[in-house]
Write a protein that holds these residues in place. Structure first.
Motif, PDB file in Angstrom:
ATOM      1  N   PHE A 177      35.423  39.650  18.356  1.00 28.29           N
ATOM      2  CA  PHE A 177      36.099  40.118  19.564  1.00 28.29           C
ATOM      3  C   PHE A 177      35.697  41.557  19.882  1.00 28.29           C
ATOM      4  CE2 PHE A 177      38.624  36.866  17.578  1.00 28.29           C
ATOM      5  CZ  PHE A 177      39.080  36.084  18.626  1.00 28.29           C
ATOM      6  N   LEU A 178      35.331  41.783  21.121  1.00 24.67           N
ATOM      7  CA  LEU A 178      35.096  43.143  21.611  1.00 24.67           C
ATOM      8  C   LEU A 178      36.377  43.622  22.267  1.00 24.67           C
ATOM      9  CD1 LEU A 178      33.216  45.552  22.245  1.00 24.67           C
ATOM     10  CD2 LEU A 178      32.574  44.362  24.362  1.00 24.67           C
ATOM     11  N   ILE A 179      36.912  44.741  21.772  1.00 21.83           N
ATOM     12  CA  ILE A 179      38.168  45.261  22.306  1.00 21.83           C
ATOM     13  C   ILE A 179      38.022  46.731  22.687  1.00 21.83           C
ATOM     14  CG2 ILE A 179      39.527  43.643  20.906  1.00 21.83           C
ATOM     15  CD1 ILE A 179      40.246  46.014  19.058  1.00 21.83           C
ATOM     16  N   ASN A 180      38.919  47.186  23.560  1.00 16.02           N
ATOM     17  CA  ASN A 180      39.058  48.615  23.863  1.00 16.02           C
ATOM     18  C   ASN A 180      37.728  49.243  24.286  1.00 16.02           C
ATOM     19  OD1 ASN A 180      40.936  50.907  23.882  1.00 16.02           O
ATOM     20  ND2 ASN A 180      39.642  51.737  22.253  1.00 16.02           N
ATOM     21  N   SER A 181      37.034  48.597  25.213  1.00 13.15           N
ATOM     22  CA  SER A 181      35.659  49.003  25.496  1.00 13.15           C
ATOM     23  C   SER A 181      35.391  49.275  26.968  1.00 13.15           C
ATOM     24  CB  SER A 181      34.695  47.908  25.012  1.00 13.15           C
ATOM     25  OG  SER A 181      33.353  48.333  25.102  1.00 13.15           O
ATOM     26  N   SER A 203      33.917  35.872  21.103  1.00 14.60           N
ATOM     27  CA  SER A 203      35.012  34.908  21.274  1.00 14.60           C
ATOM     28  C   SER A 203      35.892  35.295  22.450  1.00 14.60           C
ATOM     29  CB  SER A 203      35.843  34.837  19.996  1.00 14.60           C
ATOM     30  OG  SER A 203      35.040  34.424  18.910  1.00 14.60           O
ATOM     31  N   ALA A 204      36.016  36.588  22.696  1.00 14.97           N
ATOM     32  CA  ALA A 204      36.726  37.125  23.866  1.00 14.97           C
ATOM     33  C   ALA A 204      36.343  38.595  24.012  1.00 14.97           C
ATOM     34  CB  ALA A 204      38.234  36.977  23.734  1.00 14.97           C
ATOM     35  N   ILE A 205      36.437  39.076  25.247  1.00 12.92           N
ATOM     36  CA  ILE A 205      36.097  40.470  25.548  1.00 12.92           C
ATOM     37  C   ILE A 205      37.286  41.108  26.252  1.00 12.92           C
ATOM     38  CG2 ILE A 205      34.564  41.985  26.865  1.00 12.92           C
ATOM     39  CD1 ILE A 205      32.386  39.843  26.606  1.00 12.92           C
ATOM     40  N   TYR A 206      37.724  42.245  25.719  1.00 21.00           N
ATOM     41  CA  TYR A 206      38.832  43.002  26.300  1.00 21.00           C
ATOM     42  C   TYR A 206      38.316  44.394  26.655  1.00 21.00           C
ATOM     43  CZ  TYR A 206      41.788  39.334  24.313  1.00 21.00           C
ATOM     44  OH  TYR A 206      42.369  38.124  23.985  1.00 21.00           O
ATOM     45  N   LEU A 207      38.249  44.678  27.956  1.00 26.89           N
ATOM     46  CA  LEU A 207      37.708  45.942  28.439  1.00 26.89           C
ATOM     47  C   LEU A 207      38.824  46.878  28.889  1.00 26.89           C
ATOM     48  CD1 LEU A 207      34.718  44.490  30.500  1.00 26.89           C
ATOM     49  CD2 LEU A 207      34.683  45.394  28.160  1.00 26.89           C
ATOM     50  N   ARG A 208      38.507  48.179  28.937  1.00 25.67           N
ATOM     51  CA  ARG A 208      39.552  49.164  29.222  1.00 25.67           C
ATOM     52  C   ARG A 208      39.846  49.329  30.705  1.00 25.67           C
ATOM     53  NH1 ARG A 208      37.823  54.335  25.520  1.00 25.67           N
ATOM     54  NH2 ARG A 208      36.316  54.532  27.221  1.00 25.67           N
ATOM     55  N   ASP A 209      38.930  48.900  31.593  1.00 23.52           N
ATOM     56  CA  ASP A 209      39.137  49.169  33.019  1.00 23.52           C
ATOM     57  C   ASP A 209      38.520  48.072  33.872  1.00 23.52           C
ATOM     58  OD1 ASP A 209      36.311  50.186  34.142  1.00 23.52           O
ATOM     59  OD2 ASP A 209      36.549  50.900  32.082  1.00 23.52           O
ATOM     60  N   HIS A 210      38.971  48.016  35.128  1.00 22.41           N
ATOM     61  CA  HIS A 210      38.501  46.985  36.053  1.00 22.41           C
ATOM     62  C   HIS A 210      37.067  47.217  36.510  1.00 22.41           C
ATOM     63  CE1 HIS A 210      42.910  46.341  36.322  1.00 22.41           C
ATOM     64  NE2 HIS A 210      42.555  45.101  36.511  1.00 22.41           N
ATOM     65  N   HIS A 211      36.585  48.453  36.504  1.00 22.48           N
ATOM     66  CA  HIS A 211      35.192  48.710  36.861  1.00 22.48           C
ATOM     67  C   HIS A 211      34.267  48.020  35.858  1.00 22.48           C
ATOM     68  CE1 HIS A 211      36.021  52.596  39.385  1.00 22.48           C
ATOM     69  NE2 HIS A 211      36.854  51.615  39.670  1.00 22.48           N
ATOM     70  N   SER A 212      34.581  48.159  34.570  1.00 23.38           N
ATOM     71  CA  SER A 212      33.785  47.495  33.540  1.00 23.38           C
ATOM     72  C   SER A 212      33.886  45.980  33.672  1.00 23.38           C
ATOM     73  CB  SER A 212      34.274  47.932  32.152  1.00 23.38           C
ATOM     74  OG  SER A 212      34.019  49.292  31.920  1.00 23.38           O
ATOM     75  N   LEU A 267      30.666  43.358  34.382  1.00 25.04           N
ATOM     76  CA  LEU A 267      30.349  42.240  33.497  1.00 25.04           C
ATOM     77  C   LEU A 267      30.478  40.917  34.235  1.00 25.04           C
ATOM     78  CD1 LEU A 267      29.459  41.910  30.590  1.00 25.04           C
ATOM     79  CD2 LEU A 267      31.857  41.723  29.919  1.00 25.04           C
ATOM     80  N   ALA A 268      31.443  40.826  35.142  1.00 24.65           N
ATOM     81  CA  ALA A 268      31.642  39.586  35.906  1.00 24.65           C
ATOM     82  C   ALA A 268      30.437  39.283  36.791  1.00 24.65           C
ATOM     83  CB  ALA A 268      32.902  39.696  36.752  1.00 24.65           C
ATOM     84  N   ARG A 269      29.770  40.321  37.296  1.00 27.41           N
ATOM     85  CA  ARG A 269      28.573  40.109  38.116  1.00 27.41           C
ATOM     86  C   ARG A 269      27.452  39.445  37.319  1.00 27.41           C
ATOM     87  NH1 ARG A 269      30.330  45.060  40.488  1.00 27.41           N
ATOM     88  NH2 ARG A 269      29.035  46.332  39.098  1.00 27.41           N
ATOM     89  N   SER A 270      27.541  39.517  36.009  1.00 25.55           N
ATOM     90  CA  SER A 270      26.559  38.848  35.147  1.00 25.55           C
ATOM     91  C   SER A 270      27.073  37.503  34.654  1.00 25.55           C
ATOM     92  CB  SER A 270      26.229  39.743  33.943  1.00 25.55           C
ATOM     93  OG  SER A 270      25.684  40.970  34.359  1.00 25.55           O
ATOM     94  N   GLY A 271      28.234  37.091  35.164  1.00 22.70           N
ATOM     95  CA  GLY A 271      28.770  35.784  34.824  1.00 22.70           C
ATOM     96  C   GLY A 271      29.596  35.732  33.560  1.00 22.70           C
ATOM     97  N   LEU A 272      30.090  36.882  33.109  1.00 29.28           N
ATOM     98  CA  LEU A 272      30.895  36.914  31.890  1.00 29.28           C
ATOM     99  C   LEU A 272      32.335  37.306  32.209  1.00 29.28           C
ATOM    100  CD1 LEU A 272      28.914  38.439  28.868  1.00 29.28           C
ATOM    101  CD2 LEU A 272      30.196  36.313  28.940  1.00 29.28           C
ATOM    102  N   ALA A 273      33.267  36.521  31.723  1.00 25.86           N
ATOM    103  CA  ALA A 273      34.684  36.815  31.941  1.00 25.86           C
ATOM    104  C   ALA A 273      35.207  37.769  30.873  1.00 25.86           C
ATOM    105  CB  ALA A 273      35.488  35.517  31.913  1.00 25.86           C
ATOM    106  N   SER A 274      36.195  38.538  31.252  1.00 22.44           N
ATOM    107  CA  SER A 274      36.837  39.459  30.308  1.00 22.44           C
ATOM    108  C   SER A 274      38.255  39.737  30.788  1.00 22.44           C
ATOM    109  CB  SER A 274      36.050  40.776  30.210  1.00 22.44           C
ATOM    110  OG  SER A 274      36.011  41.425  31.471  1.00 22.44           O
TER     111      SER A 274
END
Length: 353
Positions: free
Chosen positions: A95-99, A116-125, A129-136
């Motif tokens: 898991f990627l967290i706090n990133s 397994s899941a990605i948790y990012l710190r802000d909506h810009h990030s 990532l969503a523009r590359s087809g990855l959910a977070s």
């Protein structure tokens, strides 16, 4: 109790924000039923550590504390993201967290698909990532889940430097020219001893680092006052002179100030935690802009220190802003707790399959 290895443990970094983040990771993981059995220091290259690779295969999950590392295909970013496919091949959830996530290549994106899941710190990030087809999912910085200092009577303005040396020099000149209207505050802290983290070598290295830090701080506090035009070689000493040894002392200093002008991301998050009014100067990624957009304070970012100080008469939070800050901090803490609960549930669900 699930077992985990934490990667990018930044608590040895001489920085209050990083130390609070790692403290919260341990606490929130424990509350969710996850025991961190080993913590890899920042910049430790797991790819060259065969013993660590064998340990990865034995734990229930891996956690990567991204913080401000995952941008511009930096070497440290690649080391962390490349862990995801390695773990997937061994059926270990990662898991990627706090990133943050900014300006990374498609090669990095492809590796990130194995998380397994990605948790990012802000909506810009998240949007990038969503523009590359990855959910977070967005969970704001984990410093916001810490216990805030008690409310205090406030007075006086503080100025704090930046990630960039030239910005720190700019902040210092402002302090010297303010004729007592500002006090300087450094976010630098004493390094923490890395005991019980699973790396004997880093434990001894952290002891040496702590000794050197105490000596540097002692010497800096006995030097003559620094001149207005601060040379780069003196920035470290200046930071030590105006530092607080513990995070509790640093937070308390924020809590008694009327406001802070800062170029440091974690100084902004700790201002939010302590409900301290602030003006922010842009940093090396969109992390500050993303943070302020989320809590509805985007008008509090400036291009330079002089412009921020010129507007210091309006630094106080309005009643509406104060309510927004309280809601944001409360929501951020709840999201942080839920993130670890969800991670634990996902790992247990995968184990049953």
């Amino acid at each position: 109790m699930l077992t985990a290895i934490l990667f990018n443990d930044t608590s040895h970094n001489k920085h209050h924000g990083c130390q609070i983040v790692v403290r919260q990771i341990y606490a929130l993981a424990q509350q969710a039923g996850i025991r961190i059995v080993k913590a890899c220091p920042m910049r430790h290259d797991w790819r060259r550590d065969e013993a660590l690779k064998r340990e990865i295969a034995k734990v229930d999950l891996c956690l990567i504390n991204g913080e401000g590392t995952i941008h511009d295909d930096a070497k440290a970013a690649r080391i962390l993201v490349e862990l995801a496919p390695f773990c997937r091949e061994r059926n270990v959830p990662c898991f990627l967290i706090n990133s943050v996530w900014q300006r990374n290549s498609m090669e990095m994106v492809e590796a990130a698909r194995s998380f397994s899941a990605i948790y990012l710190r802000d909506h810009h990030s998240q949007a990038e990532l969503a523009r590359s087809g990855l959910a977070s999912e967005v969970v704001p910085d984990l410093t916001l889940s810490a216990v805030p200092p008690p409310a205090q009577q406030r007075e006086g303005l503080l100025v704090n430097g930046s990630f960039y040396e030239e910005r720190t020099q700019e902040a210092w000149r402002l302090y010297r020219d303010a004729d007592g209207a500002l006090q300087y505050l450094s976010i630098q802290s004493m390094p923490q001893v890395q005991w019980g983290k699973g790396f004997t070598g880093y434990f001894w290295r952290s002891l040496r680092s702590l000794f050197k830090a105490w000596r540097a701080r002692y010497k800096a506090r006995r030097m003559e006052e620094f001149g207005r035009d601060l040379p780069v070689r003196q920035i470290k000493a200046m930071r030590w002179r105006y530092s607080f040894a513990t995070s509790e002392q640093f937070l308390q200093r924020l809590a008694v100030s009327r406001g802070v002008i800062t170029g440091r991301f974690h100084c902004v998050t700790l201002c939010l935690l302590s409900e301290t009014p602030f003006f922010a100067i842009a940093s090396n990624t969109h992390k500050i802009e993303g943070l302020l957009d989320q809590c509805g304070l985007s008008g509090r970012i400036f291009s330079d220190y002089a412009s921020a100080f010129a507007s210091a008469h309006r630094i106080d939070f309005s009643a509406q802003e104060k309510q927004a800050v309280r809601r944001f901090v409360s929501d951020s803490a709840a999201r942080a707790r839920q993130m670890f609960i969800q991670i634990a549930q996902d790992v247990r669900a995968q184990a049953r399959q």
